[in-house]
Design an enzyme around this catalytic site. Structure first.
Site, PDB file in Angstrom:
ATOM      1  N   GLY A  34      64.835  -4.970  15.541  1.00  0.00           N
ATOM      2  CA  GLY A  34      66.193  -5.475  15.759  1.00  0.00           C
ATOM      3  C   GLY A  34      67.167  -4.770  14.840  1.00  0.00           C
ATOM      4  O   GLY A  34      66.989  -3.599  14.486  1.00  0.00           O
ATOM      5  N   VAL A  78      67.720  -4.910  11.683  1.00  0.00           N
ATOM      6  CA  VAL A  78      67.158  -4.373  10.450  1.00  0.00           C
ATOM      7  C   VAL A  78      66.001  -3.414  10.746  1.00  0.00           C
ATOM      8  O   VAL A  78      65.953  -2.299  10.235  1.00  0.00           O
ATOM      9  CB  VAL A  78      66.666  -5.505   9.520  1.00  0.00           C
ATOM     10  CG1 VAL A  78      66.075  -4.918   8.240  1.00  0.00           C
ATOM     11  CG2 VAL A  78      67.795  -6.461   9.189  1.00  0.00           C
ATOM     12  N   LYS A 104      73.874 -23.518   1.477  1.00  0.00           N
ATOM     13  CA  LYS A 104      73.632 -23.258   2.900  1.00  0.00           C
ATOM     14  C   LYS A 104      74.286 -24.383   3.675  1.00  0.00           C
ATOM     15  O   LYS A 104      74.328 -25.530   3.210  1.00  0.00           O
ATOM     16  CB  LYS A 104      72.125 -23.266   3.179  1.00  0.00           C
ATOM     17  CG  LYS A 104      71.743 -22.528   4.434  1.00  0.00           C
ATOM     18  CD  LYS A 104      71.508 -21.056   4.154  1.00  0.00           C
ATOM     19  CE  LYS A 104      71.120 -20.309   5.412  1.00  0.00           C
ATOM     20  NZ  LYS A 104      70.788 -18.897   5.149  1.00  0.00           N
ATOM     21  N   GLY A 114      59.120  -5.693  14.848  1.00  0.00           N
ATOM     22  CA  GLY A 114      60.485  -6.198  15.058  1.00  0.00           C
ATOM     23  C   GLY A 114      61.484  -5.072  14.865  1.00  0.00           C
ATOM     24  O   GLY A 114      61.715  -4.630  13.740  1.00  0.00           O
TER      25      GLY A 114
HETATM   26  P1  NAD Z   1      67.185  -9.350  15.109  1.00  0.00           P
HETATM   27  O1  NAD Z   1      67.252 -10.604  15.887  1.00  0.00           O
HETATM   28  O2  NAD Z   1      68.279  -8.344  15.230  1.00  0.00           O
HETATM   29  O3  NAD Z   1      65.822  -8.576  15.452  1.00  0.00           O
HETATM   30  C1  NAD Z   1      64.587  -9.192  15.558  1.00  0.00           C
HETATM   31  C2  NAD Z   1      63.694  -8.274  16.388  1.00  0.00           C
HETATM   32  O4  NAD Z   1      62.377  -8.802  16.385  1.00  0.00           O
HETATM   33  C3  NAD Z   1      64.120  -8.154  17.848  1.00  0.00           C
HETATM   34  O5  NAD Z   1      64.042  -6.814  18.274  1.00  0.00           O
HETATM   35  C4  NAD Z   1      63.100  -9.033  18.577  1.00  0.00           C
HETATM   36  O6  NAD Z   1      62.855  -8.595  19.918  1.00  0.00           O
HETATM   37  C5  NAD Z   1      61.883  -8.860  17.717  1.00  0.00           C
HETATM   38  N1  NAD Z   1      60.940  -9.966  17.752  1.00  0.00           N
HETATM   39  C6  NAD Z   1      61.173 -11.296  17.830  1.00  0.00           C
HETATM   40  N2  NAD Z   1      60.027 -11.986  17.802  1.00  0.00           N
HETATM   41  C7  NAD Z   1      59.037 -11.079  17.687  1.00  0.00           C
HETATM   42  C8  NAD Z   1      57.638 -11.164  17.601  1.00  0.00           C
HETATM   43  N3  NAD Z   1      57.006 -12.351  17.607  1.00  0.00           N
HETATM   44  N4  NAD Z   1      56.932 -10.024  17.491  1.00  0.00           N
HETATM   45  C9  NAD Z   1      57.550  -8.821  17.460  1.00  0.00           C
HETATM   46  N5  NAD Z   1      58.883  -8.670  17.560  1.00  0.00           N
HETATM   47  C10 NAD Z   1      59.614  -9.790  17.676  1.00  0.00           C
HETATM   48  O7  NAD Z   1      66.987  -9.798  13.591  1.00  0.00           O
HETATM   49  P2  NAD Z   1      67.328  -8.980  12.274  1.00  0.00           P
HETATM   50  O8  NAD Z   1      68.729  -9.263  11.873  1.00  0.00           O
HETATM   51  O9  NAD Z   1      66.870  -7.573  12.441  1.00  0.00           O
HETATM   52  O10 NAD Z   1      66.400  -9.724  11.227  1.00  0.00           O
HETATM   53  C11 NAD Z   1      64.990  -9.523  11.204  1.00  0.00           C
HETATM   54  C12 NAD Z   1      64.372 -10.414  10.135  1.00  0.00           C
HETATM   55  O11 NAD Z   1      64.937 -10.092   8.856  1.00  0.00           O
HETATM   56  C13 NAD Z   1      64.617 -11.910  10.324  1.00  0.00           C
HETATM   57  O12 NAD Z   1      63.497 -12.631   9.834  1.00  0.00           O
HETATM   58  C14 NAD Z   1      65.812 -12.188   9.417  1.00  0.00           C
HETATM   59  O13 NAD Z   1      65.857 -13.521   8.995  1.00  0.00           O
HETATM   60  C15 NAD Z   1      65.522 -11.258   8.269  1.00  0.00           C
HETATM   61  N6  NAD Z   1      66.717 -10.856   7.529  1.00  0.00           N
HETATM   62  C16 NAD Z   1      67.736 -10.230   8.151  1.00  0.00           C
HETATM   63  C17 NAD Z   1      68.856  -9.853   7.417  1.00  0.00           C
HETATM   64  C18 NAD Z   1      70.011  -9.121   8.064  1.00  0.00           C
HETATM   65  O14 NAD Z   1      70.847  -8.556   7.338  1.00  0.00           O
HETATM   66  N7  NAD Z   1      70.093  -9.082   9.392  1.00  0.00           N
HETATM   67  C19 NAD Z   1      68.933 -10.128   6.028  1.00  0.00           C
HETATM   68  C20 NAD Z   1      67.845 -10.757   5.413  1.00  0.00           C
HETATM   69  C21 NAD Z   1      66.738 -11.126   6.172  1.00  0.00           C
END
Ligand code: NAD
Length: 347
Positions: free
Chosen positions: A181, A183, A80, A179
């Site tokens: 977002g 994913v 990392k 959440g």
């Molecule tokens: P993102 O930023 O696209 O989406 C996050 C979503 O969560 C947003 O819609 C935001 O408004 C919402 N959010 C933030 N804080 C919140 C809260 N306290 N309560 C409710 N909703 C809340 O992120 P992502 O890429 O979808 O990733 C989501 C999670 O999955 C993260 O923890 C990330 O580390 C993990 N993750 C993502 C990936 C990937 O491929 N993107 C891979 C492995 C792990």
């Protein structure tokens, strides 16, 4: 900062402090293990309080990547990098190119990818200086956004967990997604397609309202998500949600979501088990995105990557079966299985 004495130091192979005065770059690159292959892991750009804070994050996150890659069956180690900069204020293409040169000096022992604060454009800038960067734009030979792959892996694992614990398919199963977002939205879409009854929560009211329209989802406040009376809770926002204070309120029997580091501390795995909740280890079920970005550096074609993705629920079944047999928590079993792959001599 004392690296060797840090609680996050885990016999890391290499920790590099990189600097470039001309562009203001200050970064730490941590290579935890290259036992299974080059150390792949995101490049996080964040306004850390100080360099000790940054180094701690690099040590902790690089170790996690070793476990994640090993459990996903990838010939990759864990690494990392962190850049000490405010991504909105300090980051420049020149700084990212300097970061690319720092990565290049490791001669491929570390492969960078996108992480918090970094964009595909930043990976492209780094790629001007090094071949050891993935997550580039499709125009630069990259695979683009990996999050649909993450969502697919979580979906497959969630389906397997429901079958195992509840002896049923997803049609009519009650799932709360917190959440929505990159994913969470895709996961909710797939669950809706499979006939699940959805409850959703997001700090963004507009997104939650859109999910109500698109998936017929019930919208609840974010504070109510963990206690929702559902079959499955899928945390897809922030990590650290399960701790000694929150676990007694949990409403679901199964936890399966994308958020990283869901357990605030290791003991929370035992607390969830004591409550009768089936916890699907986060780094196992959310490895789809890693599998996707690993495609170019490992020279995997899409079919081979898909096969890896579709193997995730089988790994989960192995972990849950061993947990039921031994009494160890799923998180402990997953860690032990990963360790057997990257450090067989250590057991
Ligand atoms: P993102 O930023 O696209 O989406 C996050 C979503 O969560 C947003 O819609 C935001 O408004 C919402 N959010 C933030 N804080 C919140 C809260 N306290 N309560 C409710 N909703 C809340 O992120 P992502 O890429 O979808 O990733 C989501 C999670 O999955 C993260 O923890 C990330 O580390 C993990 N993750 C993502 C990936 C990937 O491929 N993107 C891979 C492995 C792990």
């Amino acid at each position: 900062m004392h690296v060797f004495d840090s609680p996050d130091f885990d016999d890391h192979e290499q920790v590099i402090f990189a600097s470039d005065a001309a562009t203001g770059l200050r970064a730490v690159i941590a290579v935890h293990s290259t036992a299974l292959g080059p150390a792949l892991g995101g490049c996080r750009i964040h306004a850390y309080a100080d360099e000790a804070d940054a180094a701690r994050d690099a040590l902790r996150l690089s170790r996690g990547m070793t476990y994640k890659a090993a459990l996903a069956g990838l010939a990759l180690g864990g690494g990392k990098s962190v850049v000490l900069a405010d991504p909105a204020r300090d980051k420049t293409p020149a700084m990212m190119r300097a970061m690319g040169r720092a990565v290049e000096r490791l001669s491929g022992r570390y492969i960078a990818a996108e992480d918090m604060g970094a964009t595909v454009a930043d990976m492209d800038a780094m790629a001007d200086e090094t071949a050891h960067v993935t997550g580039r734009s499709p125009e630069r030979g990259g695979v683009g956004d990996p999050s649909p792959w993450t969502a697919r892996g979580v979906f497959l694992c969630l389906e397997a967990a429901v079958r195992l614990r509840l002896g049923r398919g997803l049609a009519g199963a009650r799932v709360c997604v917190k959440g929505l977002g990159s994913v969470g939205w895709k996961l909710a879409e797939a669950l809706h397609g499979a006939g699940a009854a959805l409850t959703v929560a997001d700090i963004r009211d507009d997104v939650a309202a859109r999910a109500a329209g698109a998936f017929g989802a019930a919208v609840i406040p974010v504070e109510a998500a963990l206690a929702a009376e559902v079959d499955v809770y899928a945390p897809c926002a922030m990590g650290g949600e399960f701790n000694i204070d929150t676990i007694p309120a949990l409403g679901a029997q199964i936890i399966c979501g994308a958020a990283n580091n869901q357990l605030a501390e290791a003991a929370d795995g035992g607390r969830l088990a004591a409550r009768g909740a089936l916890y699907c280890p986060d780094y196992l079920v959310n490895a789809g995105g890693l599998i996707r970005v690993a495609q170019p550096p490992l020279g995997m074609d899409e079919g081979a990557a898909l096969a890896r993705l579709e193997a995730l629920p089988r790994t989960l079944e192995t972990v849950l079966a061993e947990s039921a047999r031994s009494g160890a928590t799923p998180a402990e079993v997953a860690d032990a299985l990963a360790r057997r792959r990257f450090a067989p001599a250590a057991g």
